[in-house]
Design an enzyme around this catalytic site. Sequence first.
Site, PDB file in Angstrom:
ATOM      1  N   PRO A  37       6.177  26.876   6.078  1.00  0.00           N
ATOM      2  CA  PRO A  37       7.409  27.030   6.862  1.00  0.00           C
ATOM      3  C   PRO A  37       8.436  27.891   6.155  1.00  0.00           C
ATOM      4  O   PRO A  37       8.666  27.751   4.961  1.00  0.00           O
ATOM      5  CB  PRO A  37       7.918  25.579   6.995  1.00  0.00           C
ATOM      6  CG  PRO A  37       7.328  24.863   5.815  1.00  0.00           C
ATOM      7  CD  PRO A  37       6.018  25.519   5.533  1.00  0.00           C
ATOM      8  N   MET A  38       9.042  28.812   6.896  1.00  0.00           N
ATOM      9  CA  MET A  38      10.081  29.697   6.352  1.00  0.00           C
ATOM     10  C   MET A  38      11.311  29.598   7.246  1.00  0.00           C
ATOM     11  O   MET A  38      11.203  29.869   8.450  1.00  0.00           O
ATOM     12  CB  MET A  38       9.587  31.142   6.303  1.00  0.00           C
ATOM     13  CG  MET A  38       8.505  31.387   5.273  1.00  0.00           C
ATOM     14  SD  MET A  38       7.704  32.995   5.490  1.00  0.00           S
ATOM     15  CE  MET A  38       6.285  32.535   6.491  1.00  0.00           C
ATOM     16  N   VAL A  39      12.422  29.203   6.692  1.00  0.00           N
ATOM     17  CA  VAL A  39      13.649  29.071   7.471  1.00  0.00           C
ATOM     18  C   VAL A  39      13.925  30.382   8.207  1.00  0.00           C
ATOM     19  O   VAL A  39      14.000  31.442   7.581  1.00  0.00           O
ATOM     20  CB  VAL A  39      14.840  28.709   6.558  1.00  0.00           C
ATOM     21  CG1 VAL A  39      16.132  28.649   7.368  1.00  0.00           C
ATOM     22  CG2 VAL A  39      14.587  27.375   5.870  1.00  0.00           C
ATOM     23  N   CYS A 120      12.909  20.372   0.874  1.00  0.00           N
ATOM     24  CA  CYS A 120      13.962  21.383   0.983  1.00  0.00           C
ATOM     25  C   CYS A 120      15.108  21.060   0.019  1.00  0.00           C
ATOM     26  O   CYS A 120      15.726  19.995   0.123  1.00  0.00           O
ATOM     27  CB  CYS A 120      14.484  21.458   2.409  1.00  0.00           C
ATOM     28  SG  CYS A 120      15.821  22.664   2.617  1.00  0.00           S
ATOM     29  N   ARG A 245       6.578  32.759   0.183  1.00  0.00           N
ATOM     30  CA  ARG A 245       7.176  34.045  -0.189  1.00  0.00           C
ATOM     31  C   ARG A 245       6.136  35.162  -0.164  1.00  0.00           C
ATOM     32  O   ARG A 245       6.405  36.283   0.295  1.00  0.00           O
ATOM     33  CB  ARG A 245       7.808  33.959  -1.580  1.00  0.00           C
ATOM     34  CG  ARG A 245       9.097  33.154  -1.640  1.00  0.00           C
ATOM     35  CD  ARG A 245       9.626  33.117  -3.070  1.00  0.00           C
ATOM     36  NE  ARG A 245       8.707  32.445  -3.986  1.00  0.00           N
ATOM     37  CZ  ARG A 245       8.512  32.787  -5.258  1.00  0.00           C
ATOM     38  NH1 ARG A 245       9.164  33.820  -5.772  1.00  0.00           N
ATOM     39  NH2 ARG A 245       7.671  32.115  -6.008  1.00  0.00           N
TER      40      ARG A 245
END
EC number: 1.3.1.-
Length: 347
Positions: A37-39, A120, A245
């Site tokens: 998951p990537m904000v 998070c 990333r």
Amino acid sequence: MIEPNLSTLPARNPEHNPLAILARCKKEKRPAFIAGPMVRYSKLPFRELLRQYKCDIVYSPMILAREFVRNDIARYSDFTTNERDRSLIVQIGCNNVTDLLRMCEMIYPYVDGIGLNCGCPVKEQVREGIGAALMSTPEKVAELVSAVKSKYGDKLCMETKIRIHDDLQETVRFAKIIEKAGVDFITVHGRTKTTRSSQPANFDAIKLIKENVSCPVVANGDCFSLEDAYKIANYTNADGIMAVRGILANPALFAGFSKTPWGAIEKFWDLASSYGLPFRLLQHHMDCMLEGQIDKALHLQLMDLKSTVEMVDWFDENFDLKRNNEPGFGERIEIPSRKNRLEMSHI
């Protein structure tokens, strides 16, 4: 997102269940390849792109259950999907059973699994008892896991994404508690909530957790290439490898490309245009994918653009950007610079 009409929705294909995928990959003698998951950035167009480059499981951005269950606008802006969006895990930020179950009721027909975020480190989330704050309350996490599994059982796969503690035995205890509560698999980010991403991930910690639980374990941290994925899997014995990333910079990472191929950029342009993507998100994706592949002056120009229309014109001016209906669309690897072509024509 529309409220589910279960009588008209097709059943989810059990082959897309994350546990089935983890088992299949194990038979293939490889780890499952997972995009984490990537904000803001794990939106539908990017998820669809990743699946064209050998991602087995893809996550949505973290969605706050509190906002999702109370606000129509949040539901529409936070979550979109379609029939190709498989296998999909929606990551949830939550700290109470009521909101979690309400969100699961709304979303489970559209997903292959849900993930509870316990990692998070953003201060605002931690202050509200969400994300990494849950790493200090394993019993609460067990309560959340148990509530979902008691209601849905095998109908809804549930993952929990955790970080490690300074005392690794505390992390092992945490993992055992949530495993006993019924979690289907655990993703371990090999850093504490205060460890900077510039510091190496602790793969010994992930290996230790894998040795102490029976459920599948996914390793997260420092995967920037297909070679990294296999090295991490071989060292930790993890069932899956999650890239975040690395895959933002190179969505073709798991397909063995060392950098983003030009074909992926053309495909992403097509997907972003078809589905719609806010300009700043589109710009950030292009920034990440082209970093190190174009000279600094061009990169600065890219970051100075103010709209999607300007960006389309800029790409057409500087590169040979094929559209979906053109021969060779999505196939090239190297960047087709118009400047290089012009220089060659004068030789």
